[in-house]
Structure formats: C-alpha cells, structure tokens
Design a protein around this motif. Structure first.
Motif, PDB file in Angstrom:
ATOM      1  N   MET A   1       0.847  -1.187   0.000  1.00 53.95           N
ATOM      2  CA  MET A   1       0.000   0.000   0.000  1.00 53.95           C
ATOM      3  C   MET A   1       0.887   1.243   0.000  1.00 53.95           C
ATOM      4  N   SER A   2       0.528   2.231  -0.785  1.00 51.64           N
ATOM      5  CA  SER A   2       1.280   3.468  -0.890  1.00 51.64           C
ATOM      6  C   SER A   2       1.002   4.381   0.288  1.00 51.64           C
ATOM      7  N   VAL A   3       1.775   5.422   0.364  1.00 47.37           N
ATOM      8  CA  VAL A   3       1.632   6.429   1.397  1.00 47.37           C
ATOM      9  C   VAL A   3       0.627   7.477   0.918  1.00 47.37           C
ATOM     10  N   LEU A   4      -0.325   7.838   1.768  1.00 42.38           N
ATOM     11  CA  LEU A   4      -1.271   8.900   1.443  1.00 42.38           C
ATOM     12  C   LEU A   4      -1.261   9.905   2.596  1.00 42.38           C
ATOM     13  N   PRO A   5      -0.309  10.831   2.551  1.00 37.37           N
ATOM     14  CA  PRO A   5      -0.242  11.823   3.628  1.00 37.37           C
ATOM     15  C   PRO A   5      -1.486  12.700   3.656  1.00 37.37           C
ATOM     16  N   TYR A   6      -1.852  13.129   4.840  1.00 37.17           N
ATOM     17  CA  TYR A   6      -2.984  14.037   4.992  1.00 37.17           C
ATOM     18  C   TYR A   6      -2.579  15.390   4.428  1.00 37.17           C
ATOM     19  N   VAL A   7      -3.399  15.957   3.561  1.00 38.83           N
ATOM     20  CA  VAL A   7      -3.119  17.248   2.944  1.00 38.83           C
ATOM     21  C   VAL A   7      -4.162  18.244   3.415  1.00 38.83           C
ATOM     22  N   ASP A   8      -3.725  19.175   4.247  1.00 35.51           N
ATOM     23  CA  ASP A   8      -4.602  20.227   4.747  1.00 35.51           C
ATOM     24  C   ASP A   8      -4.530  21.408   3.777  1.00 35.51           C
TER      25      ASP A   8
ATOM     26  N   LEU B   1       3.822  18.786  -4.985  1.00 33.30           N
ATOM     27  CA  LEU B   1       2.359  18.750  -5.018  1.00 33.30           C
ATOM     28  C   LEU B   1       1.874  17.432  -4.414  1.00 33.30           C
ATOM     29  N   PRO B   2       0.748  17.468  -3.720  1.00 37.71           N
ATOM     30  CA  PRO B   2       0.214  16.218  -3.166  1.00 37.71           C
ATOM     31  C   PRO B   2      -0.403  15.363  -4.278  1.00 37.71           C
ATOM     32  N   THR B   3       0.341  14.390  -4.751  1.00 39.38           N
ATOM     33  CA  THR B   3      -0.150  13.513  -5.812  1.00 39.38           C
ATOM     34  C   THR B   3      -0.220  12.086  -5.305  1.00 39.38           C
ATOM     35  N   ALA B   4      -1.153  11.348  -5.863  1.00 33.55           N
ATOM     36  CA  ALA B   4      -1.315   9.938  -5.507  1.00 33.55           C
ATOM     37  C   ALA B   4      -1.785   9.184  -6.739  1.00 33.55           C
ATOM     38  N   LEU B   5      -1.617   7.882  -6.691  1.00 32.58           N
ATOM     39  CA  LEU B   5      -2.016   7.026  -7.796  1.00 32.58           C
ATOM     40  C   LEU B   5      -3.481   6.627  -7.632  1.00 32.58           C
ATOM     41  N   LEU B   6      -4.294   7.029  -8.608  1.00 28.47           N
ATOM     42  CA  LEU B   6      -5.715   6.691  -8.634  1.00 28.47           C
ATOM     43  C   LEU B   6      -5.893   5.489  -9.548  1.00 28.47           C
TER      44      LEU B   6
ATOM     45  N   LEU C   1      -7.122   4.763  -4.149  1.00 32.37           N
ATOM     46  CA  LEU C   1      -6.229   5.909  -4.166  1.00 32.37           C
ATOM     47  C   LEU C   1      -5.087   5.568  -3.235  1.00 32.37           C
ATOM     48  N   ALA C   2      -3.891   5.515  -3.791  1.00 34.63           N
ATOM     49  CA  ALA C   2      -2.713   5.102  -3.025  1.00 34.63           C
ATOM     50  C   ALA C   2      -2.941   3.731  -2.384  1.00 34.63           C
ATOM     51  N   GLY C   3      -3.655   2.879  -3.097  1.00 34.41           N
ATOM     52  CA  GLY C   3      -3.891   1.528  -2.621  1.00 34.41           C
ATOM     53  C   GLY C   3      -5.016   1.392  -1.614  1.00 34.41           C
ATOM     54  N   ARG C   4      -5.647   2.498  -1.239  1.00 34.24           N
ATOM     55  CA  ARG C   4      -6.743   2.464  -0.263  1.00 34.24           C
ATOM     56  C   ARG C   4      -8.085   2.525  -0.989  1.00 34.24           C
ATOM     57  N   PRO C   5      -9.073   1.758  -0.516  1.00 37.84           N
ATOM     58  CA  PRO C   5     -10.367   1.734  -1.207  1.00 37.84           C
ATOM     59  C   PRO C   5     -11.244   2.941  -0.859  1.00 37.84           C
ATOM     60  N   PHE C   6     -11.868   3.498  -1.901  1.00 30.76           N
ATOM     61  CA  PHE C   6     -12.771   4.629  -1.763  1.00 30.76           C
ATOM     62  C   PHE C   6     -13.960   4.436  -2.696  1.00 30.76           C
TER      63      PHE C   6
ATOM     64  N   THR D   1     -17.902  22.102 -17.477  1.00 29.61           N
ATOM     65  CA  THR D   1     -17.788  22.327 -16.045  1.00 29.61           C
ATOM     66  C   THR D   1     -16.811  21.292 -15.509  1.00 29.61           C
ATOM     67  N   VAL D   2     -15.771  21.761 -14.845  1.00 24.28           N
ATOM     68  CA  VAL D   2     -14.762  20.856 -14.311  1.00 24.28           C
ATOM     69  C   VAL D   2     -15.350  20.109 -13.117  1.00 24.28           C
ATOM     70  N   PRO D   3     -15.369  18.784 -13.179  1.00 24.60           N
ATOM     71  CA  PRO D   3     -15.925  17.996 -12.072  1.00 24.60           C
ATOM     72  C   PRO D   3     -15.039  18.007 -10.826  1.00 24.60           C
ATOM     73  N   ILE D   4     -15.708  18.022  -9.692  1.00 25.27           N
ATOM     74  CA  ILE D   4     -15.045  17.853  -8.393  1.00 25.27           C
ATOM     75  C   ILE D   4     -15.534  16.529  -7.833  1.00 25.27           C
ATOM     76  N   LEU D   5     -14.592  15.700  -7.419  1.00 21.00           N
ATOM     77  CA  LEU D   5     -14.940  14.393  -6.875  1.00 21.00           C
ATOM     78  C   LEU D   5     -14.493  14.303  -5.427  1.00 21.00           C
ATOM     79  N   GLN D   6     -15.333  13.716  -4.613  1.00 19.26           N
ATOM     80  CA  GLN D   6     -14.946  13.419  -3.249  1.00 19.26           C
ATOM     81  C   GLN D   6     -14.897  11.917  -3.096  1.00 19.26           C
ATOM     82  N   LEU D   7     -13.789  11.453  -2.552  1.00 21.87           N
ATOM     83  CA  LEU D   7     -13.584  10.028  -2.344  1.00 21.87           C
ATOM     84  C   LEU D   7     -13.883   9.712  -0.884  1.00 21.87           C
ATOM     85  N   VAL D   8     -14.852   8.858  -0.680  1.00 21.60           N
ATOM     86  CA  VAL D   8     -15.295   8.485   0.654  1.00 21.60           C
ATOM     87  C   VAL D   8     -14.643   7.152   1.013  1.00 21.60           C
ATOM     88  N   PRO D   9     -13.938   7.085   2.152  1.00 23.41           N
ATOM     89  CA  PRO D   9     -13.289   5.824   2.531  1.00 23.41           C
ATOM     90  C   PRO D   9     -14.321   4.701   2.671  1.00 23.41           C
ATOM     91  N   ARG D  10     -13.946   3.504   2.219  1.00 28.18           N
ATOM     92  CA  ARG D  10     -14.819   2.339   2.378  1.00 28.18           C
ATOM     93  C   ARG D  10     -14.375   1.527   3.561  1.00 28.18           C
TER      94      ARG D  10
END
Length: 166
Positions: A1-8, A58-63, A114-119, A157-166
């Motif tokens: 599993m990849s690292v997904l640092p919290y980005v404030d 930049l805070p990037t992750a693998l989707l 996202l970063a190996g975590r399910p959403f 219109t540029v879409p905004i997506l929210q990923l909800v943890p599963r």
C-alpha cells in the motif's frame, strides 16, 4: 500500500511551493504535463509506492479505476487534498474541452483505489459545496482557476470528486 499523507488545504504554502505552482501554470508546464508527465507519473508513483512523482511538492497519488468498457485496471496520477475524512480530486485535464478518461471510468465504476486504499467516488453537484471546495483546491494548486476559465470557454464544467473511505 502506498503512502497517502494528509493534505490540509488551509496550511500555509512556502515560497518554493508558490513559485513551483506558478511555473506549473505556464504553457511549457502544460505541454510537459500532456506529453510526458501523465505517462511517467503513474509508473514512478507505483514503483516508489507513492513516495515520489513528477508533481514533486504537489500532493499527488495514484488513482486506480476500472475501465468503463474494458473493466481493466487503469492508473493515473492525480492531485488531491483532504476535506475532513474525504479526499478531494479535481478532474481538470488542464481545462481542455473534454473530461479526463479516468473521470469516465469513475462514473461507470465508482469504486476506486487511491494510493492503494479503497474509496467510493461521489461527484459534487451542489454549487455551495463546489464553491467551498474550489476555494480549497485553489490554495493547493492555484492553476485550477485558469483551468476552470479555459474549460468554461468550451462550456465544460470541471468535475469535483470526493472520495469516501470504504
């Protein structure tokens, strides 16, 4: 599993970050993004388990999405930030007239990694929520404002997506 640092997104950004994001808003950076970065970044993020990508600071992750037609795994690097427990991703594609292919995949198959975590992906439609999230997104990556303007010129219109943890 990849690292997904919290980005404030409200955290102050230093001079180096502001300078780097200013460069990323240029035509040279857009050309590099379209012709080089989008191909190499997923490989780098995968090999380094999310520790290094061409987004540098930049805070990037693998989707990882599932192809809308093929069902095959597709991997793309995305910029992200947190909104509480949710992770927010913008489907900007530099403000070009069409949505990124990965956006079509998440519409067909909203279960992603996202970063190996399910959403589970939720597309933000409410204008009040979109305005609030745009304000946060612009703090993380200021070129989003120009991308929105460019997309609007082609009625996108540029879409905004929210990923909800599963």
């Amino acid at each position: 599993m990849s690292v997904l640092p919290y980005v404030d997104p409200r955290a102050p950004q230093g001079l180096l970050h502001r300078t780097f994001t200013r460069f990323l808003g240029t035509r040279v950076a857009a050309w590099l993004s379209m012709h080089v970065v989008w191909k190499l970044d997923p490989v780098l993020l995968r090999v380094t388990r999310g520790r290094f990508g061409l987004g540098l600071m930049l805070p990037t992750a693998l989707l990882e999405t599932r192809g809308a037609r093929s069902g095959r795994a597709r991997r793309n690097a995305v910029i992200y930030f947190h909104d509480g427990e949710r992770v927010t991703v913008i489907a900007s594609k530099l403000g070009l007239p069409e949505h990124p292919s990965w956006f079509h995949n998440v519409c067909a198959n909203p279960e992603v990694l996202l970063a190996g975590r399910p959403f589970r992906v939720e597309i933000v439609e409410d204008e009040t929520s979109r305005a609030r999230l745009w304000e946060l997104a612009d703090r993380v990556f200021p070129p989003y404002a120009a991308y929105r303007e460019r997309a609007a010129r082609s009625d996108r219109t540029v879409p905004i997506l929210q990923l909800v943890p599963r």
